[in-house]
Design a protein around this motif. Structure first.
Motif, PDB file in Angstrom:
ATOM      1  N   PRO A 477     149.942 100.333  45.081  1.00 20.03           N
ATOM      2  CA  PRO A 477     151.309  99.966  44.689  1.00 20.03           C
ATOM      3  C   PRO A 477     151.953 100.974  43.745  1.00 20.03           C
ATOM      4  O   PRO A 477     153.170 101.174  43.767  1.00 20.03           O
ATOM      5  CB  PRO A 477     151.121  98.604  44.011  1.00 20.03           C
ATOM      6  N   SER A 478     151.135 101.637  42.920  1.00 17.00           N
ATOM      7  CA  SER A 478     151.669 102.594  41.948  1.00 17.00           C
ATOM      8  C   SER A 478     152.200 103.869  42.583  1.00 17.00           C
ATOM      9  O   SER A 478     152.848 104.677  41.906  1.00 17.00           O
ATOM     10  CB  SER A 478     150.590 102.958  40.922  1.00 17.00           C
ATOM     11  N   ILE A 479     151.931 104.064  43.894  1.00 16.01           N
ATOM     12  CA  ILE A 479     152.410 105.300  44.537  1.00 16.01           C
ATOM     13  C   ILE A 479     153.926 105.402  44.449  1.00 16.01           C
ATOM     14  O   ILE A 479     154.481 106.503  44.322  1.00 16.01           O
ATOM     15  CB  ILE A 479     151.949 105.366  46.012  1.00 16.01           C
ATOM     16  N   SER A 480     154.620 104.255  44.483  1.00 15.03           N
ATOM     17  CA  SER A 480     156.086 104.283  44.477  1.00 15.03           C
ATOM     18  C   SER A 480     156.655 104.791  43.164  1.00 15.03           C
ATOM     19  O   SER A 480     157.824 105.171  43.098  1.00 15.03           O
ATOM     20  CB  SER A 480     156.642 102.880  44.766  1.00 15.03           C
ATOM     21  N   LEU A 481     155.827 104.791  42.112  1.00 13.24           N
ATOM     22  CA  LEU A 481     156.269 105.274  40.803  1.00 13.24           C
ATOM     23  C   LEU A 481     155.718 106.661  40.502  1.00 13.24           C
ATOM     24  O   LEU A 481     155.780 107.122  39.361  1.00 13.24           O
ATOM     25  CB  LEU A 481     155.850 104.289  39.710  1.00 13.24           C
ATOM     26  N   GLY A 482     155.173 107.331  41.515  1.00 19.68           N
ATOM     27  CA  GLY A 482     154.720 108.703  41.320  1.00 19.68           C
ATOM     28  C   GLY A 482     153.455 108.816  40.509  1.00 19.68           C
ATOM     29  O   GLY A 482     153.322 109.729  39.689  1.00 19.68           O
ATOM     30  N   ALA A 483     152.492 107.932  40.745  1.00 22.18           N
ATOM     31  CA  ALA A 483     151.242 107.978  39.990  1.00 22.18           C
ATOM     32  C   ALA A 483     150.245 108.959  40.586  1.00 22.18           C
ATOM     33  O   ALA A 483     149.220 109.237  39.968  1.00 22.18           O
ATOM     34  CB  ALA A 483     150.624 106.582  39.928  1.00 22.18           C
ATOM     35  N   GLN A 484     150.515 109.484  41.789  1.00 23.76           N
ATOM     36  CA  GLN A 484     149.596 110.431  42.436  1.00 23.76           C
ATOM     37  C   GLN A 484     150.189 111.838  42.379  1.00 23.76           C
ATOM     38  O   GLN A 484     151.383 112.021  42.570  1.00 23.76           O
ATOM     39  CB  GLN A 484     149.319 109.986  43.868  1.00 23.76           C
TER      40      GLN A 484
END
Length: 755
Positions: A477-484
């Motif tokens: 889910p955090s991918i949408s906030l640029g965590a990767q």
């Protein structure tokens, strides 16, 4: 008198004849055991041996997009081939005077010098000195090798004579000045001129030539520049005297050259500070060359070509952009960046050409390229990939509405729930995707990623950025906030895809490669892949354009009036700050952060270093300079809306509504499934006409019971109940409640039954 003088010389002449006879006799005796077998071999060599005067291994020269030199690629041998007419005449004359004063007269062998060497060798009991001409030295380098023996010397002399028959003196001398080793990795006069004097061969003078000529017989004598200084000074003095004897210079000129200090450091382009600052780009060029199949089928073949083939390589680099980048950073941060660094990358969206980048501090301090290797969390600058996925794969549009209210919590099995807050703990609002982008709402984008499907977001990001296989993003889910993490180059290329109509162009550095004969070995043909439709690209571009006009990216606006589009990004705890944006001409990513660790960027110029504060201003300052003098251009308009706006929500999401019942009473609040509501213009929700609310109503027996009433009719129903007797009610759910809540309430309809 003359007769007497002649008679007086007779004893001296007799002595000289006797000495020569002795030398010949001694030489004959010494060499007799070798003569017969040596001459047989020499006879075969003379007629059948191949004499190769093609240039030896030589440096690869790298040029920018305008043909200006930006550096060289060498391994152990640094050589640049020159022609004899590039060398000043007095320099050629000095080299010849020191190395082979009879060069223009002999046929490959200097008999007098050979006789002197023979006497020395016989006295030493073996080969101690050579007496070789320039021609013989070439034969030694290319044919017979450096073995110390009479056999080799005889072969060398005979083959040298044949060399003089097949090639002109000028050809032989030109080959020599390119082949000779001068120490410190420099082969040939051009490399020698750069290494010791930092100049082109055409700028050499006799003083320089005397120094270089002194290195030919002992090229390792001055390696390191700080050894054998007195020996080198004596050798240079001897060479200068030979130039005087040959009437190349005067005594006064010799004295002036004598007063010059010896070279003190390596000035080769591969060693100077200027070259080191450019090495980030050269390293990328080198990687590209070593992977280019046009230079060979194997890595070893390509390596040999790159570092010894004398290639001429033209690249995409625009050095004025690189200068503009550094100037813009200094303008926005005149106090410097401290322990943090700024990396900038620009690409041409229409071709993929990497135009310029800042890879980090001086290459000598850090060989890690932040632009191409520095993977950092992109924060909200990743959100355009989520929008692109929503439009392309889920059929959504920027005018669709989603909730950005926070803080928000999302199930994340098997891990703990994923808790998200908006920037600065903002409560957020319900708004369109475009508005959520300009506000950079975290809760809205996590919801959007889940609505779209995380696998779809991953697939879109992979296509835009250029990832696959083990390097793929992961569906968290955090991918949408640029965590990767991503690199500035990946970001610049991905954003360039939107302005290029949805076609991602593969980034490249090399435009053309020629060999040392001027033959074209490779010419780049830009190639791209469509990763989103042109309509999707135009929709995303319109959103990012609005973000620069009125959202978090307003500081990236261009004073020239050129429209721009882009997105800010700031990671948790302010470790990384981004602005990635584009115009129709160029796509540019700006990153700021610590090059090695995740260190929060505290107050910089009175504020925390968010993407909209520092990177956006650097981007604007740089793009103003980069686009100066270019024609203003617009973006293609987004397609007309194909349908009305939709409200987007997750299955199981609840939305809060407030229903007014009476002016003297507070409104009643209900949490309904989001499928039962629609957003209002004032950032709230209102129930759909058929939505049911579970309401506590008074009964005739004085008890309070729950009934399902249309939410829009609650006020009227309650008002009627206060003036009319209320009979028993059927508290079970109406038939359509199952459809709206997704659960059969049944029973008494307790609080736990609320969605």
């Amino acid at each position: 008198m003359d007769v007497a003088r002649r008679l007086a010389r007779l004893p001296l002449l007799a002595v000289m004849i006797a000495v020569c006879a002795a030398v010949v006799t001694i030489g004959a005796r010494a060499s007799a055991p070798h003569v017969e077998r040596t001459f047989d071999a020499v006879e075969r060599d003379r007629d059948h041996i191949t004499i190769d005067l093609r240039p030896g291994a030589q440096r690869t020269q790298v040029f920018d997009s305008d043909g200006g030199p930006i550096g060289i690629l060498v391994n152990d041998i640094d050589r640049e081939i020159i022609t004899l007419d590039q060398v000043p005449d007095e320099v050629v004359a000095t080299i010849v005077a020191v190395e082979d004063s009879k060069f223009w007269l002999h046929n490959g062998v200097d008999l007098r010098a050979t006789a002197r060497a023979l006497v020395s060798n016989v006295s030493a009991g073996g080969i101690a000195s050579g007496g070789s001409t320039i021609t013989q030295q070439i034969v030694k380098l290319r044919v017979v090798g450096s073995e110390r023996s009479f056999n080799r010397k005889i072969r060398e002399a005979v083959i040298a004579a044949r060399l003089e028959e097949e090639f002109s003196k000028e050809q032989i001398l030109e080959f020599y000045v390119n082949e000779v080793y001068l120490g410190n990795g420099a082969y040939g006069l051009q490399a020698g001129a750069e290494t010791y004097f930092g100049k082109d061969v055409s700028a050499l003078d006799v003083g320089d030539a005397a120094f270089l000529a002194s290195l030919i017989r002992s090229p390792g004598l001055f390696d390191g520049f700080d050894q054998n200084i007195s020996t080198m000074a004596r050798r240079r003095s001897r060479s200068l005297q030979q130039a005087v004897d040959a009437q190349i210079i005067t005594e006064a000129q010799r004295d002036a050259f004598e007063r010059r200090p010896l070279p003190s450091r390596n000035l080769s382009p591969r060693r100077t500070d200027v070259a080191l600052r450019r090495d980030y780009f050269l390293v990328e060029v080198r990687r590209a060359l070593l992977a280019n199949p046009a230079l060979g089928d194997t890595y070893q073949a390509r390596f040999s070509q790159v570092f010894g083939g004398g290639l001429r390589v033209w690249t995409t680099l625009r050095p004025e952009l690189q200068r503009n980048m550094r100037t813009s950073v200094a303008e926005v941060l005149p106090e410097g960046t401290g322990e943090f660094e700024v990396s900038i990358v620009s690409v041409d969206p229409s071709t993929g050409a990497v135009l310029a980048f800042i890879g980090g501090p001086a290459f000598s301090d850090s060989e890690f390229n932040l632009a191409t290797q520095g993977r950092r969390q992109p924060g909200s600058s990743f959100k355009p990939y989520v929008i692109a996925s929503a439009i392309e794969r889920a059929g959504l549009y920027p005018f669709d509405t989603i909730s950005g209210q926070g803080p928000c919590v999302f199930p994340n099995p098997p891990l703990d729930d994923y808790e998200v807050s908006n920037f600065a703990s903002s409560p957020g609002r319900v708004a369109t995707l475009e508005q959520q982008t300009t506000a950079s709402s975290n809760c809205a984008f996590v919801r959007l990623g889940l609505v779209t499907g995380l696998d779809e977001v991953v697939a879109m990001a992979n296509r835009l950025v250029g990832r696959s296989g083990e390097d793929s993003f992961l569906p968290y889910p955090s991918i949408s906030l640029g965590a990767q993490e991503v690199t500035p180059l990946e970001q610049s290329v991905a954003f360039g895809t939107f302005v290029n109509g949805g076609v991602r162009m593969e980034p490249f550095y090399v435009t053309r490669i020629e060999n040392n004969f001027g033959e074209v070995l490779y010419e780049h043909a830009p190639h791209g892949r469509r990763v989103v439709s042109s309509a999707t690209a135009d929709w995303v571009t319109s959103v990012l354009q609005e973000n620069v006009r009125s959202g978090t990216g307003t500081r990236a606006q261009l004073a020239s009036g050129q429209i721009a589009a882009g997105k800010t990004g700031t990671t948790q705890s302010f470790h990384d700050a981004w602005f990635v944006g584009f115009t129709p001409h160029m796509s540019t990513a700006v990153w700021m952060g610590h090059p090695d660790e995740q260190i929060p960027m505290g107050e910089i110029q009175g504020r925390r270093a968010t993407g909209g504060w520092i990177p956006a201003r650097i981007w604007s300052a740089y793009m103003e300079r980069a686009l100066e003098g270019t024609r203003l251009r617009g973006f293609p308009p987004a397609p007309p809306p194909p349908r009305a706006s939709q409200y987007l929500f997750l299955s199981g999401d609840t939305c809060s509504i407030a229903v007014a019942v009476a002016q003297s009473e507070p409104p009643l609040e209900f949490d309904l499934p989001c499928s039962m509501v629609r957003p209002t213009e004032n950032n709230e929700f209102e129930p759909l006409p058929d939505a049911l609310c579970k309401v506590a109503v008074p009964a005739t027996d004085g008890e309070t019971r729950f009934e399902w009433i249309r939410c829009t009719q609650i006020a009227a129903e309650l008002a009627a109940r206060t003036t009319e007797p209320v009979g028993d009610t059927d508290e079970s759910s109406p038939q359509d409640s199952t459809d709206q809540t997704g659960a059969d309430l049944g029973g008494d309809g307790t609080e736990d039954d609320q969605a």
